[in-house]
Design a protein around this motif. Structure first.
Motif, PDB file in Angstrom:
ATOM      1  N   GLN A  81       0.823  -1.209   0.000  1.00  0.00           N
ATOM      2  CA  GLN A  81       0.000   0.000   0.000  1.00  0.00           C
ATOM      3  C   GLN A  81       0.857   1.260   0.000  1.00  0.00           C
ATOM      4  N   GLN A  82       1.943   1.262   0.782  1.00  0.00           N
ATOM      5  CA  GLN A  82       2.853   2.410   0.794  1.00  0.00           C
ATOM      6  C   GLN A  82       3.514   2.599  -0.566  1.00  0.00           C
ATOM      7  N   LYS A  83       3.900   1.494  -1.179  1.00  0.00           N
ATOM      8  CA  LYS A  83       4.530   1.579  -2.504  1.00  0.00           C
ATOM      9  C   LYS A  83       3.561   2.152  -3.540  1.00  0.00           C
ATOM     10  N   LEU A  84       2.303   1.715  -3.460  1.00  0.00           N
ATOM     11  CA  LEU A  84       1.310   2.203  -4.418  1.00  0.00           C
ATOM     12  C   LEU A  84       1.050   3.694  -4.215  1.00  0.00           C
ATOM     13  N   LEU A  85       0.937   4.124  -2.975  1.00  0.00           N
ATOM     14  CA  LEU A  85       0.723   5.547  -2.695  1.00  0.00           C
ATOM     15  C   LEU A  85       1.915   6.370  -3.174  1.00  0.00           C
ATOM     16  N   ALA A  86       3.120   5.922  -2.872  1.00  0.00           N
ATOM     17  CA  ALA A  86       4.324   6.644  -3.290  1.00  0.00           C
ATOM     18  C   ALA A  86       4.397   6.750  -4.805  1.00  0.00           C
ATOM     19  N   ALA A  87       4.101   5.657  -5.503  1.00  0.00           N
ATOM     20  CA  ALA A  87       4.153   5.655  -6.968  1.00  0.00           C
ATOM     21  C   ALA A  87       3.076   6.553  -7.563  1.00  0.00           C
ATOM     22  N   THR A  88       1.911   6.591  -6.939  1.00  0.00           N
ATOM     23  CA  THR A  88       0.832   7.461  -7.423  1.00  0.00           C
ATOM     24  C   THR A  88       1.234   8.928  -7.308  1.00  0.00           C
ATOM     25  N   LEU A  89       1.806   9.294  -6.173  1.00  0.00           N
ATOM     26  CA  LEU A  89       2.260  10.683  -5.987  1.00  0.00           C
ATOM     27  C   LEU A  89       3.341  11.040  -7.006  1.00  0.00           C
ATOM     28  N   ALA A  90       4.279  10.129  -7.217  1.00  0.00           N
ATOM     29  CA  ALA A  90       5.365  10.377  -8.171  1.00  0.00           C
ATOM     30  C   ALA A  90       4.819  10.555  -9.586  1.00  0.00           C
ATOM     31  N   MET A  91       3.846   9.718  -9.963  1.00  0.00           N
ATOM     32  CA  MET A  91       3.309   9.782 -11.318  1.00  0.00           C
ATOM     33  C   MET A  91       2.474  11.041 -11.529  1.00  0.00           C
ATOM     34  N   LEU A  92       1.684  11.425 -10.534  1.00  0.00           N
ATOM     35  CA  LEU A  92       0.889  12.641 -10.668  1.00  0.00           C
ATOM     36  C   LEU A  92       1.785  13.879 -10.733  1.00  0.00           C
ATOM     37  N   GLY A  93       2.903  13.842 -10.023  1.00  0.00           N
ATOM     38  CA  GLY A  93       3.819  14.975 -10.037  1.00  0.00           C
ATOM     39  C   GLY A  93       4.716  15.023 -11.249  1.00  0.00           C
ATOM     40  N   GLN A  94       5.005  13.855 -11.815  1.00  0.00           N
ATOM     41  CA  GLN A  94       5.914  13.774 -12.974  1.00  0.00           C
ATOM     42  C   GLN A  94       5.258  12.982 -14.106  1.00  0.00           C
ATOM     43  N   PRO A  95       4.268  13.555 -14.764  1.00  0.00           N
ATOM     44  CA  PRO A  95       3.576  12.818 -15.829  1.00  0.00           C
ATOM     45  C   PRO A  95       4.499  12.349 -16.956  1.00  0.00           C
ATOM     46  N   LEU A  96       5.605  13.070 -17.153  1.00  0.00           N
ATOM     47  CA  LEU A  96       6.533  12.701 -18.223  1.00  0.00           C
ATOM     48  C   LEU A  96       7.704  11.885 -17.706  1.00  0.00           C
ATOM     49  N   GLY A  97       7.639  11.466 -16.436  1.00  0.00           N
ATOM     50  CA  GLY A  97       8.739  10.710 -15.855  1.00  0.00           C
ATOM     51  C   GLY A  97       8.445   9.240 -15.701  1.00  0.00           C
ATOM     52  N   ILE A  98       7.451   8.727 -16.427  1.00  0.00           N
ATOM     53  CA  ILE A  98       7.062   7.317 -16.317  1.00  0.00           C
ATOM     54  C   ILE A  98       8.131   6.445 -16.969  1.00  0.00           C
ATOM     55  N   SER A  99       8.412   5.314 -16.350  1.00  0.00           N
ATOM     56  CA  SER A  99       9.535   4.456 -16.787  1.00  0.00           C
ATOM     57  C   SER A  99       9.191   3.666 -18.048  1.00  0.00           C
ATOM     58  N   GLN A 100       9.023   4.372 -19.153  1.00  0.00           N
ATOM     59  CA  GLN A 100       8.618   3.706 -20.390  1.00  0.00           C
ATOM     60  C   GLN A 100       9.673   2.708 -20.868  1.00  0.00           C
ATOM     61  N   GLY A 101      10.940   2.983 -20.567  1.00  0.00           N
ATOM     62  CA  GLY A 101      11.991   2.072 -21.018  1.00  0.00           C
ATOM     63  C   GLY A 101      11.877   0.680 -20.419  1.00  0.00           C
ATOM     64  N   TRP A 102      11.268   0.584 -19.235  1.00  0.00           N
ATOM     65  CA  TRP A 102      11.072  -0.720 -18.607  1.00  0.00           C
ATOM     66  C   TRP A 102       9.672  -1.267 -18.836  1.00  0.00           C
ATOM     67  N   SER A 103       8.806  -0.436 -19.413  1.00  0.00           N
ATOM     68  CA  SER A 103       7.435  -0.877 -19.645  1.00  0.00           C
ATOM     69  C   SER A 103       7.387  -1.796 -20.859  1.00  0.00           C
ATOM     70  N   PRO A 104       6.653  -2.897 -20.771  1.00  0.00           N
ATOM     71  CA  PRO A 104       6.614  -3.838 -21.897  1.00  0.00           C
ATOM     72  C   PRO A 104       5.791  -3.336 -23.078  1.00  0.00           C
ATOM     73  N   THR A 105       5.005  -2.295 -22.894  1.00  0.00           N
ATOM     74  CA  THR A 105       4.170  -1.790 -23.988  1.00  0.00           C
ATOM     75  C   THR A 105       4.161  -0.268 -23.969  1.00  0.00           C
TER      76      THR A 105
END
Length: 200
Positions: A81-105
């Motif tokens: 739950q802590q990891k999910l909350l932390a990741a949500t905050l990071a993604m909302l704050g950095q919309p262009l910082g998503i780890s696309q290089g590790w994403s399979p699609t």
């Protein structure tokens, strides 16, 4: 946090809630979330009721057991739950910082970035839906598709270096996208013409 004037106003208005977010989500292992939280405040997102309410729900959400197991694969020592909350905050704050290089699609990474920028409330609703029910429903034409009832798409494995939001959402988005493409492939034109507006 090094906030600009708008961020400082948001922090002052939501100080108690921000303090709770910090206590629950910020650790040395989630240091990127510090910047994400700062940018979230500077974007004024806590002034949007769907975002504020959604973050509060994530903080108290009972995760589906399969989702909790998937998130736990991320190799640092916090609760799912802590990891999910932390990741949500990071993604909302950095919309262009998503780890696309590790994403399979790439399409699904693009979707997360798009929703984070332009429909953060919708993104949080999707996170909650999958985290709680291990299912994501989307309408395509006259039908509502449930990801839990669809076969696997292109994604066979998820890189543990991905953020928790991507680990939660990408497999479900992949199933939905592939099913939409399958259904649209018989329409005699490029299926993206129907699939991309429906998905995004």
């Amino acid at each position: 946090l090094g906030l600009d004037a708008r961020g400082q106003v948001q922090l002052k208005r939501q100080h108690a809630f921000v303090q709770t977010l910090i206590e629950q989500a910020l650790t040395p292992e989630t240091s990127q979330t510090v910047y994400g939280l700062a940018r979230l405040l500077e974007r004024g997102l806590l002034a949007r009721q769907p975002v504020l309410n959604g973050l509060k729900r994530i903080m108290t959400l009972e995760l589906h057991s399969d989702v909790a197991i998937d998130i736990a694969k991320i190799c640092f020592n916090l609760s799912p739950q802590q990891k999910l909350l932390a990741a949500t905050l990071a993604m909302l704050g950095q919309p262009l910082g998503i780890s696309q290089g590790w994403s399979p699609t790439c399409q699904r990474a693009r979707g997360l970035s798009l929703w984070s920028q332009h429909a953060p409330g919708k993104l949080i609703d999707m996170i909650i839906s999958v985290a709680q029910d291990n299912n994501l429903a989307m309408r395509f034409g006259d039908y509502v598709l449930d990801s839990k009832n669809l076969p696997l798409g292109l994604v066979e494995t998820i890189d543990a270096r991905l953020d928790a939001v991507s680990i939660v959402l990408v497999p479900h988005l992949d199933r939905l996208y592939n099913e939409m493409m399958r259904q649209a492939s018989y329409r005699g034109d490029d299926p993206h013409k129907w699939v991309n507006p429906a998905l995004y």
